[in-house]
Design a protein around this motif. Structure first.
Motif, mmCIF file in Angstrom:
data_model
loop_
_atom_site.group_PDB
_atom_site.id
_atom_site.type_symbol
_atom_site.label_atom_id
_atom_site.label_comp_id
_atom_site.label_asym_id
_atom_site.label_seq_id
_atom_site.Cartn_x
_atom_site.Cartn_y
_atom_site.Cartn_z
ATOM 1 N N PHE A 44 0.885 -1.165 0.000
ATOM 2 C CA PHE A 44 0.000 0.000 0.000
ATOM 3 C C PHE A 44 0.920 1.212 0.000
ATOM 4 O O PHE A 44 1.380 1.637 1.054
ATOM 5 N N ARG A 45 1.245 1.684 -1.203
ATOM 6 C CA ARG A 45 2.195 2.784 -1.401
ATOM 7 C C ARG A 45 3.536 2.416 -0.763
ATOM 8 O O ARG A 45 4.094 1.418 -1.164
ATOM 9 N N PRO A 46 4.077 3.136 0.243
ATOM 10 C CA PRO A 46 5.414 2.781 0.717
ATOM 11 C C PRO A 46 5.429 1.631 1.730
ATOM 12 O O PRO A 46 6.479 1.187 2.135
ATOM 13 N N TRP A 47 4.275 1.129 2.138
ATOM 14 C CA TRP A 47 4.212 0.049 3.114
ATOM 15 C C TRP A 47 4.022 -1.272 2.389
ATOM 16 O O TRP A 47 3.093 -1.426 1.604
ATOM 17 N N CYS A 48 4.888 -2.226 2.686
ATOM 18 C CA CYS A 48 4.806 -3.528 2.028
ATOM 19 C C CYS A 48 4.751 -4.649 3.058
ATOM 20 O O CYS A 48 5.249 -4.511 4.180
ATOM 21 N N ALA A 49 4.156 -5.744 2.645
ATOM 22 C CA ALA A 49 3.993 -6.912 3.501
ATOM 23 C C ALA A 49 5.350 -7.536 3.836
ATOM 24 O O ALA A 49 6.306 -7.408 3.084
ATOM 25 N N ALA A 50 5.362 -8.228 4.940
ATOM 26 C CA ALA A 50 6.551 -8.967 5.350
ATOM 27 C C ALA A 50 6.113 -10.342 5.833
ATOM 28 O O ALA A 50 5.041 -10.507 6.408
ATOM 29 N N ILE A 51 6.942 -11.318 5.560
ATOM 30 C CA ILE A 51 6.731 -12.679 6.033
ATOM 31 C C ILE A 51 8.113 -13.306 6.148
ATOM 32 O O ILE A 51 9.023 -12.929 5.409
ATOM 33 N N ALA A 52 8.283 -14.202 7.080
ATOM 34 C CA ALA A 52 9.591 -14.796 7.329
ATOM 35 C C ALA A 52 9.621 -16.254 6.871
ATOM 36 O O ALA A 52 8.582 -16.899 6.755
ATOM 37 N N THR A 53 10.813 -16.745 6.635
ATOM 38 C CA THR A 53 11.003 -18.176 6.398
ATOM 39 C C THR A 53 11.372 -18.798 7.744
ATOM 40 O O THR A 53 11.762 -18.110 8.676
ATOM 41 N N ASP A 54 11.232 -20.092 7.854
ATOM 42 C CA ASP A 54 11.590 -20.819 9.080
ATOM 43 C C ASP A 54 10.853 -20.318 10.313
ATOM 44 O O ASP A 54 11.345 -20.432 11.423
ATOM 45 N N THR A 55 9.681 -19.745 10.124
ATOM 46 C CA THR A 55 8.835 -19.291 11.216
ATOM 47 C C THR A 55 7.452 -19.886 10.996
ATOM 48 O O THR A 55 6.897 -19.743 9.911
ATOM 49 N N PRO A 56 6.888 -20.584 11.977
ATOM 50 C CA PRO A 56 5.568 -21.181 11.773
ATOM 51 C C PRO A 56 4.460 -20.130 11.679
ATOM 52 O O PRO A 56 4.440 -19.170 12.450
ATOM 53 N N TYR A 57 3.577 -20.341 10.725
ATOM 54 C CA TYR A 57 2.409 -19.489 10.520
ATOM 55 C C TYR A 57 1.158 -20.352 10.485
ATOM 56 O O TYR A 57 1.187 -21.478 9.979
ATOM 57 N N LEU A 58 0.061 -19.812 10.973
ATOM 58 C CA LEU A 58 -1.264 -20.353 10.714
ATOM 59 C C LEU A 58 -1.820 -19.461 9.616
ATOM 60 O O LEU A 58 -1.856 -18.235 9.776
ATOM 61 N N ALA A 59 -2.201 -20.052 8.488
ATOM 62 C CA ALA A 59 -2.586 -19.237 7.333
ATOM 63 C C ALA A 59 -3.827 -19.793 6.652
ATOM 64 O O ALA A 59 -4.043 -21.004 6.608
ATOM 65 N N PHE A 60 -4.614 -18.869 6.116
ATOM 66 C CA PHE A 60 -5.770 -19.201 5.294
ATOM 67 C C PHE A 60 -5.336 -18.944 3.854
ATOM 68 O O PHE A 60 -5.136 -17.798 3.452
#
Length: 145
Positions: A101-117
């Motif tokens: 969203f303009r200058p803000w971007c998503a972040a996600i890590a590797t080797d970190t557990p997530y609960l995701a849909f």
């Protein structure tokens, strides 16, 4: 002097108005959104493996370079929710859509557990992540907050 003070106050207010305002991510709300959607979702718990260098890195000075959608190929290893509970699962080819969203971007890590849909369309899987969170929850807490 009064004009200088008013100008400074107006500039300060304009800077604050440009801040990203997000609703706090909520697991129950995201579950309900996915369940009510016309789209099909699967619930995954585990890690996503992808090239971290492909996550968008955009700031105030490069907003024109920001694309709203940034697909990244990924692999998932963990468990998927079935009628029998969580069962071992691996998805070798899925897409993480790192949204900006303009200058803000998503972040996600590797080797970190997530609960995701994760959205399932045919044989394709897509996890949309935004700067505000959404459908991926890092190391969710199983107990009450």
């Amino acid at each position: 002097m009064i004009r200088t003070g008013l100008t400074a106050a107006a500039l300060l207010a304009a800077g604050q108005a440009a801040a990203l305002s997000c609703v706090r991510p909520d697991l129950a709300r995201s579950f309900n959104e996915a369940a009510a959607s016309e789209k099909q979702y699967v619930v995954l718990y585990g890690t996503f493996d992808f090239d971290l260098r492909k996550l968008p890195q955009v700031g105030w000075d490069r907003q024109q370079d920001t694309k709203p959608d940034n697909p990244i190929r990924a692999k998932f290893i963990g468990e998927s929710l079935s009628r029998q509970g969580f069962v071992p699962s691996a998805i070798s080819g899925m897409t993480l859509n790192a949204q900006c969203f303009r200058p803000w971007c998503a972040a996600i890590a590797t080797d970190t557990p997530y609960l995701a849909f994760v959205e399932k369309t045919g044989d394709s899987y897509t996890l949309a992540i935004s700067p505000c969170g959404g459908f991926a929850f890092v190391t969710p807490n199983p107990g009450p907050a």
